[in-house]
Every structure is written in C-alpha cells, then in structure tokens.
Design an enzyme around this catalytic site. Sequence first.
Site, short mmCIF file in Angstrom:
data_model
loop_
_atom_site.label_atom_id
_atom_site.label_comp_id
_atom_site.label_asym_id
_atom_site.label_seq_id
_atom_site.Cartn_x
_atom_site.Cartn_y
_atom_site.Cartn_z
CE1 TYR A 289 1.12 -0.32 4.40
CE2 TYR A 289 0.06 1.82 4.39
CZ TYR A 289 0.88 0.90 5.01
OH TYR A 289 1.47 1.19 6.21
NE ARG B 168 6.84 4.50 0.53
CZ ARG B 168 6.57 5.30 1.55
NH1 ARG B 168 7.54 5.62 2.41
NH2 ARG B 168 5.37 5.80 1.72
NE ARG C 208 -5.50 -19.40 4.24
CZ ARG C 208 -4.36 -20.02 4.44
NH1 ARG C 208 -4.13 -21.21 3.91
NH2 ARG C 208 -3.40 -19.47 5.17
CG HIS D 96 1.27 -20.63 1.68
ND1 HIS D 96 0.25 -21.34 2.26
CD2 HIS D 96 1.83 -19.90 2.67
CE1 HIS D 96 0.20 -21.06 3.54
NE2 HIS D 96 1.15 -20.19 3.82
CE LYS E 72 3.09 3.40 3.28
NZ LYS E 72 3.21 3.49 4.72
CG LEU F 120 8.29 2.69 4.66
CD1 LEU F 120 7.98 1.46 3.81
CD2 LEU F 120 7.00 3.43 4.99
C1 LIG Z 1 6.57 1.84 9.53
C2 LIG Z 1 6.55 3.21 8.93
N1 LIG Z 1 7.69 3.90 8.87
C3 LIG Z 1 7.74 5.16 8.35
C4 LIG Z 1 6.59 5.77 7.87
C5 LIG Z 1 6.67 7.14 7.29
O1 LIG Z 1 6.69 7.09 5.89
P1 LIG Z 1 6.19 8.31 5.00
O2 LIG Z 1 6.98 9.51 5.43
O3 LIG Z 1 6.50 7.91 3.62
O4 LIG Z 1 4.74 8.48 5.27
C6 LIG Z 1 5.38 5.07 7.91
C7 LIG Z 1 4.15 5.69 7.39
O5 LIG Z 1 3.07 5.24 7.57
C8 LIG Z 1 5.36 3.76 8.44
O6 LIG Z 1 4.22 3.03 8.49
#
Ligand SMILES: Cc1ncc(COP(=O)(O)O)c(C=O)c1O
Length: 282
Positions: free
Chosen positions: A33, A52, A100, A102, A144, A200
């Site tokens: 997402y 991303r 269902r 894997h 993400k 992230l």
């Molecule tokens: C685990 C995590 N780290 C960092 C971020 C921040 O990322 P961004 O600045 O791209 O929103 C988020 C945003 O939801 C997140 O879920």
Amino acid sequence: MSSIVYLNGQYLPIEKARISVLDRGFTFGDGVYEVIPVYHGHIFRLKKHIERLNNSLDEVYIEKLYDLAQWQEILCELIQQNPAEDHSLYIQVTRGISERDHAIDMATEPTVFAMSRPLLKKDRSAGISAIVEEDIRWKYCHIKAITLLPSVILRHKARLAGATEALLVKDGYVTEGAASNVFVVKDGVVKTPPKDGSLLPGITRDLLVELLVEANIPCEEVAITEKELRQADEIWITSSTWEIVPVVKLDAEPVGTGKPGEVWQQATEMYQAFKTAMAKDA
Ligand SMILES: Cc1ncc(COP(=O)(O)O)c(C=O)c1O
C-alpha cells in the site's frame, strides 16, 4: 461519510465497492500500500510514492498494472470526486483472488483499490509521548506491506501506556516508529537511522534529510543506539500525514527540556515552506 473510491478500473460509492473473500489481501495479507498527502489539490511527492509502490510490488512479485501517468489520472479523479481542502490518498494493491494456497501463481489479476479521505489537521506541535518497544516485525520493513499486525499491536501498547507512538529497537539500535521514522538531535547534530531492510524509506524522512542538508544543519544517516535515543536533546517522528512531530516524553521521562526543541522548530518551518512552495507551483 460516503465517498467515491476506485476499484479495478471503476469509480463507485464506497458502499458499493466489493471484493471477494478469497482475495489474498484478506486471506494472506498478501499486498502492499501507499499513503499520499494532497495539499490544495497538489499531490505531494507523487513520483517518490509511486517509485516506492513499484519497489514494494517488485519485491513481492506482484505485477505493476499502472505507470506514473495512469496513477496520476486515477488519483486526480478521486480528488475531484471527493472535495476537501487537503486529502490523504490510500492505494492498496493485493495479489488478487485465488484458492487459499500459498502458491502465488494461482492468482491471475491484482486487485487495485484507491480512496481519498479528507486530511484532517491535528495540531501535535506541543509534542507527543512515546514508549520504547522491541521491534517485533520482520526483516523486510522496506516493503510497505499491508501485513501490519505487529505495528497495530505496538501502537496499541503505546496507547495502553498513555502514549501516542512506539519507538522500536532491534538488537540495541533504533529502527523507526510503529508508523513513522525517527530522528534524534544531540548537541545540534540531527541523526536518523540509515535505510536498510529494518525500516521503511519514508518519503517525509528523505525530504527532511534533503532540507536539513540544504540548510547546512548537520544531519547524519547513522545507526542510533537505544542509549543515544534516551539521552537525546530532541526526538522527532515523521510521516506523510503527521509530518514532523516532536516527542517530548519517552517512557514517561522528559526528552531534553520536555518541550519541542529549537532544531525541530527550524525543521518544521522549512518543511512547511517547502509544502507551500510546491502547492503554489502546482
Ligand atoms: C513503519 C513506517 N515507517 C515510516 C513511515 C513514514 O513514511 P512516509 O513519510 O513515507 O509516510 C510510515 C508511514 O506510515 C510507516 O508506516
């Protein structure tokens, strides 16, 4: 509140948007997402968010159905159909429907969903409280992924402790927040952990690093120990919808003076100025 959402090529009222119980997003949490802010009609850092998203899709072997221009068209349509001053766009792509099992090659077509919600401004400039927790998540946090159960639990632990965010520590080093990136300031030097699989690559984080460097504020992308976190003069968390938020209490102890710091003030002013300039250019 009713809204118009995008689902697999169609725009329809959210109540009418339906997916199968066999969608792998539901059965396996098999999807990725994005969350993207929109200020005065301008989609903020769209290219970076789509880059991303594409990286997340590649990493989990889901086919990329749309390019940047197609995403832009979909998102602009959602913005138009859901009037608000500022928006928070949500994109979710799952591997789609399959038995269902894997095996990923059983799914034929990804499910693509996007919606726009009003981005409500909550004033967090007085700072928030955070707790320190062990980072219980997996090793691919640069993806993400919609599989957010550990983050949900960690946020709830923060809430149970009367705090807002959980700052995560793995093997003695800070990774990030449950849903945010982390910055610390010590003696005027800003530090944030380097981008590896343990966090992230936040779009807000990256922009903030760029802005700090441009402004000649010392900023390092280096490992931060739990001890450094606890001894910091300032701690900030960043995310697209919360922007830059000072953490003024950590595990019930004051961070620095216990008030938002001077470097945070400078950083947040730079960030707001950048946002305003982008929205004007759009
Ligand atoms: C685990 C995590 N780290 C960092 C971020 C921040 O990322 P961004 O600045 O791209 O929103 C988020 C945003 O939801 C997140 O879920």
